[in-house]
Design a protein around this motif. Structure first.
Motif, short mmCIF file in Angstrom:
data_model
loop_
_atom_site.label_atom_id
_atom_site.label_comp_id
_atom_site.label_asym_id
_atom_site.label_seq_id
_atom_site.Cartn_x
_atom_site.Cartn_y
_atom_site.Cartn_z
N HIS A 17 -9.02 -12.49 -12.66
CA HIS A 17 -8.76 -13.94 -12.56
C HIS A 17 -9.88 -14.62 -11.77
N LYS A 18 -10.38 -15.71 -12.30
CA LYS A 18 -11.58 -16.32 -11.69
C LYS A 18 -11.33 -16.88 -10.28
N ASP A 19 -10.08 -17.24 -9.97
CA ASP A 19 -9.82 -17.81 -8.65
C ASP A 19 -9.21 -16.81 -7.67
N ILE A 20 -9.17 -15.56 -8.06
CA ILE A 20 -8.73 -14.49 -7.14
C ILE A 20 -9.98 -13.96 -6.44
N VAL A 21 -9.96 -13.91 -5.10
CA VAL A 21 -11.18 -13.50 -4.39
C VAL A 21 -11.03 -12.24 -3.54
N GLN A 22 -9.81 -11.74 -3.39
CA GLN A 22 -9.68 -10.51 -2.60
C GLN A 22 -8.35 -9.83 -2.88
N VAL A 23 -8.27 -8.58 -2.41
CA VAL A 23 -7.03 -7.79 -2.42
C VAL A 23 -6.57 -7.72 -0.97
N LEU A 24 -5.28 -7.96 -0.75
CA LEU A 24 -4.82 -8.11 0.63
C LEU A 24 -3.57 -7.27 0.90
N ALA A 25 -3.59 -6.53 2.01
CA ALA A 25 -2.44 -5.73 2.45
C ALA A 25 -2.18 -5.99 3.92
N SER A 26 -1.00 -5.65 4.38
CA SER A 26 -0.69 -5.80 5.81
C SER A 26 -1.47 -4.77 6.62
N HIS A 27 -1.75 -5.09 7.88
CA HIS A 27 -2.45 -4.10 8.73
C HIS A 27 -1.46 -3.06 9.25
N GLY A 28 -0.18 -3.35 9.17
CA GLY A 28 0.82 -2.31 9.38
C GLY A 28 0.84 -1.42 8.15
N SER A 29 0.84 -0.12 8.33
CA SER A 29 0.76 0.81 7.20
C SER A 29 1.35 2.15 7.62
N GLN A 30 1.50 3.03 6.66
CA GLN A 30 2.05 4.34 6.99
C GLN A 30 1.01 5.27 7.58
N ARG A 31 -0.24 5.03 7.21
CA ARG A 31 -1.33 5.89 7.67
C ARG A 31 -2.56 5.01 7.91
N PRO A 32 -3.56 5.54 8.60
CA PRO A 32 -4.83 4.81 8.69
C PRO A 32 -5.42 4.65 7.28
N TYR A 33 -6.01 3.51 6.99
CA TYR A 33 -6.39 3.21 5.61
C TYR A 33 -7.51 4.07 5.03
N GLY A 34 -8.26 4.78 5.88
CA GLY A 34 -9.28 5.67 5.32
C GLY A 34 -8.71 6.94 4.70
N PRO A 52 -7.18 9.66 2.37
CA PRO A 52 -7.39 9.77 0.92
C PRO A 52 -6.22 9.24 0.09
N PHE A 53 -5.04 9.24 0.69
CA PHE A 53 -3.86 8.66 0.04
C PHE A 53 -4.16 7.27 -0.54
N TYR A 54 -4.97 6.48 0.18
CA TYR A 54 -5.21 5.08 -0.21
C TYR A 54 -6.42 4.87 -1.11
N HIS A 55 -7.19 5.91 -1.38
CA HIS A 55 -8.44 5.70 -2.11
C HIS A 55 -8.28 5.10 -3.51
N PRO A 56 -7.13 5.34 -4.19
CA PRO A 56 -6.98 4.66 -5.49
C PRO A 56 -7.08 3.13 -5.37
N ILE A 57 -6.67 2.60 -4.23
CA ILE A 57 -6.77 1.14 -4.01
C ILE A 57 -8.24 0.71 -3.99
N PHE A 58 -9.06 1.50 -3.27
CA PHE A 58 -10.48 1.10 -3.12
C PHE A 58 -11.22 1.30 -4.44
N GLU A 59 -10.81 2.32 -5.18
CA GLU A 59 -11.41 2.54 -6.49
C GLU A 59 -11.17 1.31 -7.38
N PRO A 79 0.80 -1.23 0.00
CA PRO A 79 0.00 0.00 0.00
C PRO A 79 0.83 1.28 0.00
N THR A 80 2.13 1.14 0.13
CA THR A 80 3.01 2.33 0.17
C THR A 80 2.93 3.13 -1.12
N ASP A 81 2.58 2.47 -2.22
CA ASP A 81 2.38 3.14 -3.51
C ASP A 81 0.97 2.79 -4.00
N PRO A 82 -0.03 3.56 -3.58
CA PRO A 82 -1.42 3.20 -3.89
C PRO A 82 -1.70 3.10 -5.39
#
Lengths: 361, 361
Positions: free
Chosen positions: B150-167, B169-176, B134-137
């Protein structure tokens, strides 16, 4: 009902009340040095979160210095029949955010003298807290030894914002001094910003309301750190009082902590009991702000899991925005006598127990 | 009973399995560049806490690369009749701790290709997670778009350690990107140290067991941050899955959050529901490590307060030291079918629902 309110904020109208208590060198700092606001504001490091409404109840509007006491007496102490009010200051807790620890020490020392001079004689219901700045633990220990013998001083108090978790050996001189003078060590919500470590896990949050909800986290860290570093083995009679950090997070944390300790206790061979047993013996939690689920039974079940009947101390947080009135505290009725006053008597041994007749009133 | 295990770690014997999947420039980094251990170790920033026993179960001892699958199949998938195992990698999550985000991106990309090549074809029970750094969203978003179909991919996964809280705006490109490809965003315990923000409120703790108990805190911060910053207003169908961070802290936090929001909602006018309502609608929690009070009824009462019947997803955390066996999961019996599998079907829509006859088996 005998009521000890363990969190009553004794406001001033201006930090300039401290001037007579400061040595000339520091008086000059407070008069001519940089302050984070207009004349009368108290020096502190800046927080990134601004409260959108301000911290005070909108119905408390002192016009004079004396009003700070008179309104408290009328609207709080007399109105709710408070028997004992433990004064917890307000801005002086923020001294912990200052980089210049000499200045921080001078400010809290001046506050403590002002509080003893101005507040304690005003009302026989008042008990005082020695405010310390934990950034200089040896300076803090000296302040504890200087005033710890005063008959109306009942605890040592620091902000829950800090540079490190409080169990860190850096802080042990503070606990040694507390044990020596026989006072509990208490922490109170506050001290975010400045030199202190970010108060929230994973980085600064964005809004005040979300941050406030997460400001239980430093309390979690401190409780765990005090236990794991063996502070309560070193000082078995020391009470650690956690003020204004919420309470219902305690059971969940203790479950997790006990399980981890059972699996990995080799890391901390000096511990002789489960973490939850130290918590039950040495840690007490003030009630405010008491959590408010839609169904109060949910809260009561959770408080039961932490033996809340014996570990909770009533606090109003007068005169803050999220104040809890004694008449409106949602705890199980059978616990009221203990939580409202008797539990605090165990912790604050210098407070005189009421006569049995007074308790029934 | 239909079982979806939402946290199965697919180990490798050496990070050198990634070499064929790295471009020559980054292959050189992994071969000749600094690594935090002997050949075969995975690049990551250092944590201050060392686990006193190591992270793996002592009974899982792969000798060959193939053993990593064969032992999992024998001792876990077949032994417990797991129907679906969501692979959550292991060391690749730690890429988030690296300062060089180009290198971090290259490493997780290589892992994702290796996982799709080596792991997914091995067993029809396997489903994959796209690991991102997530360091480079924006780089993370590109990786999500590259593999999200991919049909067998079911989620996107990142570590709970991060540079900022995930909400943030820095991270919003990931959620998009997650919303675009229709995948949940999940976080998993890990990623402490390196460039990431200290994972614990108030500064680094001292011992592994106390730290592990406090590592629910980043999850608290992320859940609150995702809600308050309106991620679930922007992406109402996005599921946020919190893996291996414990669960019983949720009710207490939501009580506090709802109360604060009611008082100070002016800060976040874009929110249309209570924080707890967003949590109930958009956030799911994996069960492991399920808290272990002495009295299991205390746990059940707490899980009831978070509607655990509908918000919990079973996870074993195979093959880690604090693994929870499906046969030994202390949840209310009436909830088992939902928590063990059916709730996960709501979140991971690409997993095929079993035929009714299979569920009864």
């Amino acid at each position: 009902m005998f009521i000890i309110d363990t969190d009553v904020h004794n406001y001033w109208s201006s930090a300039e009340v401290l001037l007579p208590y400061l040595e000339p060198y520091w008086r000059d700092f407070l008069i001519r040095g940089e302050k984070p606001g207009p004349a009368g504001s108290f020096p502190h490091g800046h927080r990134p979160w601004l409260h959108p409404e301000g911290f005070s109840r909108h119905d408390i509007r002192p016009q004079t210095a004396e009003d700070n006491y008179l309104i408290m007496k009328e609207k709080h102490l007399d109105h709710y029949n408070i028997d004992v009010a433990i004064l917890t200051a307000d801005e002086p807790l923020e001294a912990s955010t200052l980089a210049n620890y000499h200045y921080a020490n001078a400010l809290v020392k001046a506050y403590n003298d002002y509080m003893i001079d101005w507040w304690l004689p005003k009302d026989s219901r008042f008990k005082g807290s020695i405010i310390i700045s934990p950034t200089d633990p040896h300076g803090a220990a000296a302040e504890i030894r200087r005033l710890g013998g005063h008959k109306d001083i009942v605890q040592v108090l620091a902000s829950h914002g800090s540079q490190r978790p409080y169990g860190d050996p850096f802080y042990h001189p503070i606990f040694e001094a507390c044990a020596e003078v026989g006072l509990p060590f208490a922490i109170h919500f506050g001290g975010q910003g400045g030199v202190n470590h970010n108060a929230v896990a994973s980085g600064p949050t964005t809004y005040y309301w979300e941050t406030h909800a997460l400001l239980s986290q430093p309390a979690m860290t401190h409780v765990v750190s005090m236990i794991s570093n063996g502070v309560f083995e070193k000082y078995p009679d020391l009470y650690f009082v956690v003020i204004e950090c919420g309470v219902s997070w305690v059971p969940s944390l203790m479950w997790r902590l006990d399980a981890n300790f059972k699996a990995l206790r080799k890391e901390t061979p000096w511990l002789k009991m489960l973490p939850s047993e130290y918590c039950r013996r040495n840690v007490r939690f003030s009630t405010q702000p008491l959590e408010q689920p839609q169904n109060v039974k949910h809260l009561w079940e959770t408080l039961e899991h932490m033996d809340g009947q014996n570990t909770l101390l009533f606090a109003s947080d007068y005169p803050h925005w999220d104040f809890d009135a004694p008449t409106n505290l949602h705890i199980p009725p059978a616990w009221r006598e203990k939580v409202m006053g008797l539990n605090a008597l165990e912790v604050y041994k210098r407070i005189e127990a009421p006569l049995a007749s007074a308790r029934v009133a």
